[in-house]
Design an enzyme around this catalytic site. Structure first.
Site, PDB file in Angstrom:
ATOM      1  N   LYS A  28      11.047  15.042  21.495  1.00 28.12           N
ATOM      2  CA  LYS A  28      10.713  16.342  22.092  1.00 28.12           C
ATOM      3  C   LYS A  28      11.692  16.668  23.223  1.00 28.12           C
ATOM      4  O   LYS A  28      12.247  17.767  23.263  1.00 28.12           O
ATOM      5  CB  LYS A  28       9.281  16.298  22.621  1.00 28.12           C
ATOM      6  CG  LYS A  28       8.750  17.640  22.979  1.00 28.12           C
ATOM      7  CD  LYS A  28       7.246  17.604  23.191  1.00 28.12           C
ATOM      8  CE  LYS A  28       6.493  17.495  21.894  1.00 28.12           C
ATOM      9  NZ  LYS A  28       5.181  16.856  22.002  1.00 28.12           N
ATOM     10  N   ARG A  98       3.606  16.702  28.245  1.00 28.81           N
ATOM     11  CA  ARG A  98       3.576  16.323  26.823  1.00 28.81           C
ATOM     12  C   ARG A  98       4.242  14.982  26.592  1.00 28.81           C
ATOM     13  O   ARG A  98       5.215  14.648  27.261  1.00 28.81           O
ATOM     14  CB  ARG A  98       4.338  17.369  25.984  1.00 28.81           C
ATOM     15  CG  ARG A  98       3.717  18.741  26.019  1.00 28.81           C
ATOM     16  CD  ARG A  98       4.662  19.764  25.389  1.00 28.81           C
ATOM     17  NE  ARG A  98       4.056  21.074  25.354  1.00 28.81           N
ATOM     18  CZ  ARG A  98       3.315  21.518  24.338  1.00 28.81           C
ATOM     19  NH1 ARG A  98       3.114  20.772  23.287  1.00 28.81           N
ATOM     20  NH2 ARG A  98       2.785  22.720  24.384  1.00 28.81           N
ATOM     21  N   GLY A 107       0.162  13.789  17.083  1.00 35.62           N
ATOM     22  CA  GLY A 107      -1.200  13.710  17.625  1.00 35.62           C
ATOM     23  C   GLY A 107      -1.629  12.337  18.117  1.00 35.62           C
ATOM     24  O   GLY A 107      -2.779  12.141  18.467  1.00 35.62           O
ATOM     25  N   MET A 109      -0.456  10.609  20.723  1.00 35.23           N
ATOM     26  CA  MET A 109      -0.471  10.397  22.175  1.00 35.23           C
ATOM     27  C   MET A 109      -0.984  11.655  22.873  1.00 35.23           C
ATOM     28  O   MET A 109      -1.258  12.657  22.232  1.00 35.23           O
ATOM     29  CB  MET A 109       0.919  10.015  22.638  1.00 35.23           C
ATOM     30  CG  MET A 109       1.270   8.594  22.261  1.00 35.23           C
ATOM     31  SD  MET A 109       2.892   8.165  22.798  1.00 35.23           S
ATOM     32  CE  MET A 109       3.910   9.264  21.878  1.00 35.23           C
ATOM     33  N   ARG A 342      12.362  19.700  15.819  1.00 30.48           N
ATOM     34  CA  ARG A 342      12.706  18.328  15.432  1.00 30.48           C
ATOM     35  C   ARG A 342      12.909  18.301  13.918  1.00 30.48           C
ATOM     36  O   ARG A 342      12.471  19.215  13.207  1.00 30.48           O
ATOM     37  CB  ARG A 342      11.613  17.352  15.854  1.00 30.48           C
ATOM     38  CG  ARG A 342      10.304  17.669  15.202  1.00 30.48           C
ATOM     39  CD  ARG A 342       9.188  16.759  15.663  1.00 30.48           C
ATOM     40  NE  ARG A 342       7.929  17.264  15.129  1.00 30.48           N
ATOM     41  CZ  ARG A 342       6.744  16.970  15.593  1.00 30.48           C
ATOM     42  NH1 ARG A 342       6.625  16.197  16.625  1.00 30.48           N
ATOM     43  NH2 ARG A 342       5.652  17.446  15.055  1.00 30.48           N
ATOM     44  N   HIS A 458      -3.400  18.424  11.129  1.00 27.86           N
ATOM     45  CA  HIS A 458      -3.218  16.986  11.295  1.00 27.86           C
ATOM     46  C   HIS A 458      -3.286  16.276   9.944  1.00 27.86           C
ATOM     47  O   HIS A 458      -2.421  15.484   9.580  1.00 27.86           O
ATOM     48  CB  HIS A 458      -4.306  16.452  12.231  1.00 27.86           C
ATOM     49  CG  HIS A 458      -4.273  14.976  12.413  1.00 27.86           C
ATOM     50  ND1 HIS A 458      -5.049  14.124  11.662  1.00 27.86           N
ATOM     51  CD2 HIS A 458      -3.515  14.202  13.215  1.00 27.86           C
ATOM     52  CE1 HIS A 458      -4.787  12.886  12.015  1.00 27.86           C
ATOM     53  NE2 HIS A 458      -3.859  12.907  12.959  1.00 27.86           N
ATOM     54  N   ARG A 564      10.494 -12.370 -18.830  1.00 19.45           N
ATOM     55  CA  ARG A 564       9.709 -13.600 -18.652  1.00 19.45           C
ATOM     56  C   ARG A 564       9.015 -13.895 -19.971  1.00 19.45           C
ATOM     57  O   ARG A 564       8.035 -13.232 -20.320  1.00 19.45           O
ATOM     58  CB  ARG A 564       8.666 -13.414 -17.559  1.00 19.45           C
ATOM     59  CG  ARG A 564       9.220 -13.301 -16.155  1.00 19.45           C
ATOM     60  CD  ARG A 564       8.059 -13.117 -15.187  1.00 19.45           C
ATOM     61  NE  ARG A 564       8.410 -13.350 -13.813  1.00 19.45           N
ATOM     62  CZ  ARG A 564       8.623 -12.386 -12.912  1.00 19.45           C
ATOM     63  NH1 ARG A 564       8.528 -11.128 -13.262  1.00 19.45           N
ATOM     64  NH2 ARG A 564       8.917 -12.704 -11.662  1.00 19.45           N
ATOM     65  N   ARG A 620      14.624 -15.348 -20.136  1.00 23.43           N
ATOM     66  CA  ARG A 620      14.390 -16.632 -19.476  1.00 23.43           C
ATOM     67  C   ARG A 620      13.492 -17.497 -20.355  1.00 23.43           C
ATOM     68  O   ARG A 620      12.448 -17.033 -20.826  1.00 23.43           O
ATOM     69  CB  ARG A 620      13.720 -16.409 -18.130  1.00 23.43           C
ATOM     70  CG  ARG A 620      13.531 -17.717 -17.403  1.00 23.43           C
ATOM     71  CD  ARG A 620      12.876 -17.524 -16.085  1.00 23.43           C
ATOM     72  NE  ARG A 620      11.469 -17.174 -16.225  1.00 23.43           N
ATOM     73  CZ  ARG A 620      10.707 -16.857 -15.189  1.00 23.43           C
ATOM     74  NH1 ARG A 620      11.226 -16.819 -13.979  1.00 23.43           N
ATOM     75  NH2 ARG A 620       9.441 -16.564 -15.361  1.00 23.43           N
ATOM     76  N   SER A 766      21.179 -16.201 -11.377  1.00 26.75           N
ATOM     77  CA  SER A 766      20.285 -15.133 -10.929  1.00 26.75           C
ATOM     78  C   SER A 766      19.343 -15.732  -9.890  1.00 26.75           C
ATOM     79  O   SER A 766      18.648 -16.715 -10.167  1.00 26.75           O
ATOM     80  CB  SER A 766      19.493 -14.575 -12.114  1.00 26.75           C
ATOM     81  OG  SER A 766      18.592 -13.601 -11.644  1.00 26.75           O
ATOM     82  N   ASP A 771      10.480 -17.915  -5.973  1.00 26.23           N
ATOM     83  CA  ASP A 771      10.356 -19.364  -5.808  1.00 26.23           C
ATOM     84  C   ASP A 771      11.217 -19.872  -4.667  1.00 26.23           C
ATOM     85  O   ASP A 771      10.848 -20.824  -3.975  1.00 26.23           O
ATOM     86  CB  ASP A 771      10.738 -20.077  -7.114  1.00 26.23           C
ATOM     87  CG  ASP A 771       9.544 -20.152  -8.047  1.00 26.23           C
ATOM     88  OD1 ASP A 771       8.474 -20.598  -7.595  1.00 26.23           O
ATOM     89  OD2 ASP A 771       9.670 -19.724  -9.206  1.00 26.23           O
ATOM     90  N   CYS A 833      16.584 -11.599  -9.368  1.00 26.22           N
ATOM     91  CA  CYS A 833      15.480 -11.074 -10.178  1.00 26.22           C
ATOM     92  C   CYS A 833      14.123 -11.349  -9.545  1.00 26.22           C
ATOM     93  O   CYS A 833      13.095 -11.087 -10.141  1.00 26.22           O
ATOM     94  CB  CYS A 833      15.546 -11.609 -11.600  1.00 26.22           C
ATOM     95  SG  CYS A 833      15.386 -13.392 -11.694  1.00 26.22           S
ATOM     96  N   TYR A 853      24.398  -7.577  -9.471  1.00 27.67           N
ATOM     97  CA  TYR A 853      23.282  -6.687  -9.787  1.00 27.67           C
ATOM     98  C   TYR A 853      21.993  -7.140  -9.117  1.00 27.67           C
ATOM     99  O   TYR A 853      21.884  -8.288  -8.672  1.00 27.67           O
ATOM    100  CB  TYR A 853      23.070  -6.598 -11.312  1.00 27.67           C
ATOM    101  CG  TYR A 853      22.561  -7.876 -11.939  1.00 27.67           C
ATOM    102  CD1 TYR A 853      21.198  -8.166 -12.004  1.00 27.67           C
ATOM    103  CD2 TYR A 853      23.453  -8.805 -12.479  1.00 27.67           C
ATOM    104  CE1 TYR A 853      20.733  -9.339 -12.569  1.00 27.67           C
ATOM    105  CE2 TYR A 853      23.003  -9.983 -13.054  1.00 27.67           C
ATOM    106  CZ  TYR A 853      21.635 -10.248 -13.094  1.00 27.67           C
ATOM    107  OH  TYR A 853      21.170 -11.414 -13.637  1.00 27.67           O
TER     108      TYR A 853
HETATM  109  C1  PEP Z   1      11.474 -16.030  -8.973  1.00 25.99           C
HETATM  110  O1  PEP Z   1      11.033 -17.145  -8.738  1.00 25.99           O
HETATM  111  O2  PEP Z   1      11.998 -15.322  -8.117  1.00 25.99           O
HETATM  112  C2  PEP Z   1      11.359 -15.457 -10.319  1.00 25.99           C
HETATM  113  C3  PEP Z   1      11.886 -14.298 -10.606  1.00 25.99           C
HETATM  114  O3  PEP Z   1      10.622 -16.157 -11.206  1.00 25.99           O
HETATM  115  P1  PEP Z   1       9.023 -16.136 -11.270  1.00 25.99           P
HETATM  116  O4  PEP Z   1       8.546 -15.105 -10.346  1.00 25.99           O
HETATM  117  O5  PEP Z   1       8.684 -15.850 -12.685  1.00 25.99           O
HETATM  118  O6  PEP Z   1       8.698 -17.534 -10.856  1.00 25.99           O
HETATM  119 MG    MG Z   2      10.596 -18.430 -10.382  1.00 22.34          MG
END
Ligand code: PEP
Ligand code: MG
Length: 884
Positions: A28, A98, A107, A109, A342, A458, A564, A620, A766, A771, A833, A853
């Site tokens: 403000k 203000r 809203g 404060m 703003r 609000h 999976r 996998r 990957s 885990d 992944c 990736y």
């Molecule tokens: C992981 O462990 O990150 C993974 C992708 O395998 P999962 O979650 O199936 O164990």
């Molecule tokens: Mg895993």
């Protein structure tokens, strides 16, 4: 050391501060300073810095040295600029105090208006305004507001007295109250203050100012503000600024008024000035949603000059800020003053349209447009909508305040919403209007509907910010608190009944409507195409079946980063064969069960590989924590006994023998492949059978076989040998050559540490950060939900490490993995992944690590595409850990 400056003046086309000083002056304060520089009429005033607020807390609620003196000096300047004097009996200056933090906290404060009024200055106000009624109306509002906000008297005490006065005098609304009634109210309100606080209402304007500033500072640590900050990841350490601004009055009669506006439509992004206005009203009346406001066009007819000024100011501001703005203004006797400008909050759909339009209008570049979209918020667009072909029982129509659809049980209080949400019930919060106290309940609810208030009320503003569906100003519903029901078009809806909200049309629907996924608009496509041009990271999806693969491709996935295969085993018709395989005593029994699974796996792979049309698909091999597959009930055991011809007792004994104390760290992943190679052989056979079948139909495929939970290179090389031998045999049988690769997950600390050795054998890596997080922290994935939220609440961890990559710890291990892997194979393909692959800060981290990736759930693919582009734009400055 130079003396610290705590107070920044603005007004008369001058200002000590600037628009880019948001951190110090709050949004403000910075906005008011910038508008002053732009020559836009703002009431003069001064801003006390956020730094002063923090020092006030550090000093146990004492002002930092010099702050009060600087404030008084600035006040003198304001007096000079306006030509009035604070506390003067003849011509008093009144001020608004203000709050204003770095980020907008609508809203949350405190604010006090009309400060400086007392039994003497009121005479000056009457003389100046020549309007006794107006002056006493301002006075009674001030005493109530100050009494509540600053002195902590319950607001209801004032409201009840006001209602009583209306009944006694036969007044229908506040505006019907006579001068005498207002005078009576002022006296009554002061008595309430005396009774409740044991102190007389402060008459000294300077004392009022001091207490007002204290109240704003204190509200930074009020319950509402703290909850809001926690929900919006705003740190406590920012503090709030305090802007003390000369009062301008929107309630001086029909040539005065107050309004709020957005320079473009905050719901759709349409280039259309979008505002709401109330004649003869003050301050927060519009935002509070107590009276339903008029569209801005009403102003055009009645006050054409102010309207013209407003049009030219908003255009000037938009051009200057190059963004959509949210502005507040007051018209006093036909003269327009801007109170605030703003950057406006908006829905994601609006954000996309505004960004794309502004590029086309040559206001911003494509890169700026891409950076402006909050990747987290893209989620909003991917939410379900009501199926337009379904039959709906619409029982009320309100304003389409925040888009999307929501289904839930009706509740009438924020507390009940929170309570039911804790029991995993989906609820819709139905209120006459919401106030900042409802924030917890709004968060817990699926959607919100209010009977009163406009598009800037609000409820509307907060819901939009939360990405939550909201219908506001739904005057057709009337709520009966005593029976916990609402009535609309003759239908009585009880607490606990299901309703559906359509936040895009404003409809309230009885029962549960059918929902569908929304179509992504043209702006989304354009902006994502710009993001795709900019990003370096590829984005893949985690998908285990044809349907998910199709969704992923629709969202722009460039392959599957994790299929999976154990998820394919859970299907109803397969689980028995899987259990048979696990519980078989010998190889022969296992092979028999695997034979049943082979054709099923093959057809799964055919479907997925076909759907992905030649894009890479990382499959996998089996990685179940064993206990997930074991028979759970007697019924399961009996079915299995029949199928296998083995007694229930024998199966029960075998199941018990397979019990593991720590299944997550037990016989899973490649360890299964090592002890039962025939399982992996079957899967690899199914992959190559599927690939060869498609190859015969001239359909290109690119399978990537991935071995899970590898800790030692010998595990990998053994299983690689198995894969190659099996695959080559299938290809020879079909006389086909398939391009394939064999890689591994890096999901155990040891794998990252010896990545150079593993890379000798593996074609790709990957990161399995689920885990890896589990093992780096020693936190069980299955059990951490019980205590991790506490860790985040107590700020021991900044975030749940299963949601966003812990860059310091886990990130370091990832860096080691990348560096070591690529020290062996310079061009080693590396992805991620784990669930983190779709979380924006983690995607940025992966970009800086130089991964090839990220792979995430199909619905998060657009989020990852955008986050990857934003990371590329942020470039090297952000690359906190680009190199080890
Ligand atoms: C992981 O462990 O990150 C993974 C992708 O395998 P999962 O979650 O199936 O164990
Ligand atoms: Mg895993």
């Amino acid at each position: 050391m130079a003396k610290k400056k705590y107070v920044y003046y603005f007004g008369d086309g001058k200002a000590d501060g600037r628009g880019d000083m948001k951190n110090l002056l709050g949004g403000k304060g910075a906005g008011l300073a910038e508008m002053s520089h732009l020559g836009i009429a703002v009431p003069s005033g001064f801003t006390i810095t956020t730094e002063a607020c923090l020092e006030y807390y550090k000093g146990k609620k004492k002002y930092p040295k010099g702050m009060w003196e600087e404030s008084l000096k600035a006040l003198r300047k304001v007096e000079k600029s306006i030509g009035t004097k604070f506390g003067d009996h003849k011509n008093p200056l009144l001020v608004a105090v203000r709050s204003g933090a770095r980020a907008s906290m609508p809203g949350m404060m405190d604010t006090v208006l009309n400060l400086g009024l007392n039994d003497e200055t009121i005479q000056g106000l009457i003389a100046r305004s020549k309007n006794e009624r107006f002056a006493y109306d301002a006075y009674r509002r001030f005493v109530a507001m100050f009494g509540n906000v600053v002195l902590g008297v319950n607001r209801e005490r004032f409201e009840r007295t006001l209602e009583e006065q209306k009944i006694v005098t036969g007044a229908y609304s506040d505006t019907d109250l006579s001068v005498d009634s207002l005078k009576t109210l002022v006296t009554a309100f002061k008595e309430i203050v005396l009774k409740d606080t044991s102190k007389a209402f402060p008459e000294d304007p300077l004392e009022q100012l001091r207490l007002g500033i204290d109240a704003v500072f204190n509200s930074w640590f009020g319950k509402r503000a703290k909850t809001y900050r926690r929900l919006n990841n705003i740190p406590d350490t920012w503090g709030t600024g305090v802007s003390v601004v000369a009062m301008v009055f929107g309630n001086l009669g029909e040539t005065s008024g107050t309004g709020v506006a957005f320079t473009r439509d905050p719901s759709t992004g349409k280039k259309k000035f979008f505002g709401e206005f109330l004649f003869n009203a003050q301050g927060e009346d519009v935002v509070a949603g107590i009276r339903t406001p008029l569209p801005i066009s009403a102003l055009k007819k009645k006050l054409p000059n102010a309207y013209k000024d407003l049009m030219s100011i908003y255009k000037k501001l938009e051009k200057h800020y190059k963004d959509m703005l949210d502005i507040e203004f007051t018209i006093q006797d036909g003269k327009l003053y801007m109170l605030q400008s703003r950057i406006g909050k908006r829905t994601t759909a609006a954000a996309l349209k505004i960004a794309v339009d502004m590029v086309n209008e040559k206001l911003i570049t494509q890169k700026v447009a891409v950076s402006r979209i909050d990747a987290h918020q893209l989620d909003q667009l991917l939410h379900p909508m009501i199926d337009p072909n379904s039959e709906l029982n619409v029982i009320a129509q309100g304003l389409p305040a925040s888009p999307g659809a929501a289904i839930g049980k009706v509740v009438f209080s924020a507390e009940e919403a929170e309570r039911m949400a804790e029991h995993h019930e989906k609820v819709i919060l139905v209120r006459a209007e919401t106030s900042p106290d409802d924030i917890g309940g709004m968060h817990a609810a699926e959607g919100i509907v209010t009977a009163r208030g406009g598009m800037t009320s609000h409820a509307a503003v907060v819901a939009r910010g939360m990405g939550k569906c909201c219908v506001a100003g739904c005057g057709e519903i009337s709520i009966d608190g005593s029976t916990q029901t609402f009535t609309a078009r003759g239908v009585v809806v009880k607490e606990g009944d299901f309703i559906t909200l359509n936040g895009s049309t404003g409809e309230v629907i009885l029962g549960k409507a059918a929902l569908i996924q929304p179509k992504l608009g043209a702006s989304f496509k354009t902006l994502m195409a710009w993001a795709d041009k900019i990003r370096k990271l590829k984005v893949r999806a985690n998908a285990d079946n044809k349907r998910d693969a199709a969704v992923a491709r629709g969202f722009g996935a460039e392959g599957i980063g994790l299929c999976r295969t154990e998820h394919m085993f859970f299907e109803e018709d397969r689980i028995t064969a899987v259990r048979e395989m696990i519980l078989s005593e010998d190889l022969e029994g296992r092979k028999k069960a695997l034979k049943k699974l082979l054709p099923m796996q093959k057809s799964d792979f055919i479907e997925i590989l076909k759907e992905m049309k030649g894009l890479p698909v990382t499959i996998r091999l089996l990685d179940p924590p064993l206990h997930e597959f074991l028979p759970q009930t007697d019924k399961d055991l009996e079915a299995l006994s029949e199928e296998m011809g083995v007694s229930v007792e024998t199966l029960r004994a075998k199941t018990n023998s397979l019990h593991e104390f720590n299944p997550m760290l037990g016989h899973r992943g490649c360890r299964l492949g090592i002890t039962y190679p025939e399982i992996y052989e079957m899967q690899v056979e199914a992959i190559f059978e599927a690939a060869c079948t498609l190859a015969k139909k001239r359909i290109t495929v690119m399978p990537e076989i991935m071995i899970p939970l590898v800790a030692h290179v010998n595990e990998f090389s053994t299983l690689r040998g198995l894969c190659v031998a099996t695959g080559e045999a299938v290809m020879a049988r079909h006389k086909k050559k398939i391009d394939y690769t064999i890689g591994t997950m890096i999901e155990l600390p040891r794998a990252a540490l010896v990545a150079d050795q593993i890379a000798k054998e593996a074609d790709f890596f990957s990161f399995g950060t689920n885990d890896l997080t589990q093992t780096v922290f020693g936190l069980s994935r299955d059990d951490s939900g019980k205590f991790l939220p506490d860790y985040v609440d107590k700020e021991i961890l900044p975030e749940d490490p299963f949601v966003a990559i812990d860059q310091e710890g886990l990130g370091l291990l990832m860096e080691i993995g990348v560096q070591k892997g690529r020290s062996t194979k310079k061009r080693l393909k590396i992805g991620i992944c784990g669930e983190h692959g779709g979380e924006p800060s983690s995607v940025a981290f992966c970009h800086h690590l130089g991964l090839n990736y990220v792979s995430c759930s199909p619905y998060r693919v657009p989020i990852a595409r955008l986050a990857a582009a934003q990371a590329a734009i942020a470039g090297k400055e952000d690359a906190s850990r680009a190199t080890l």
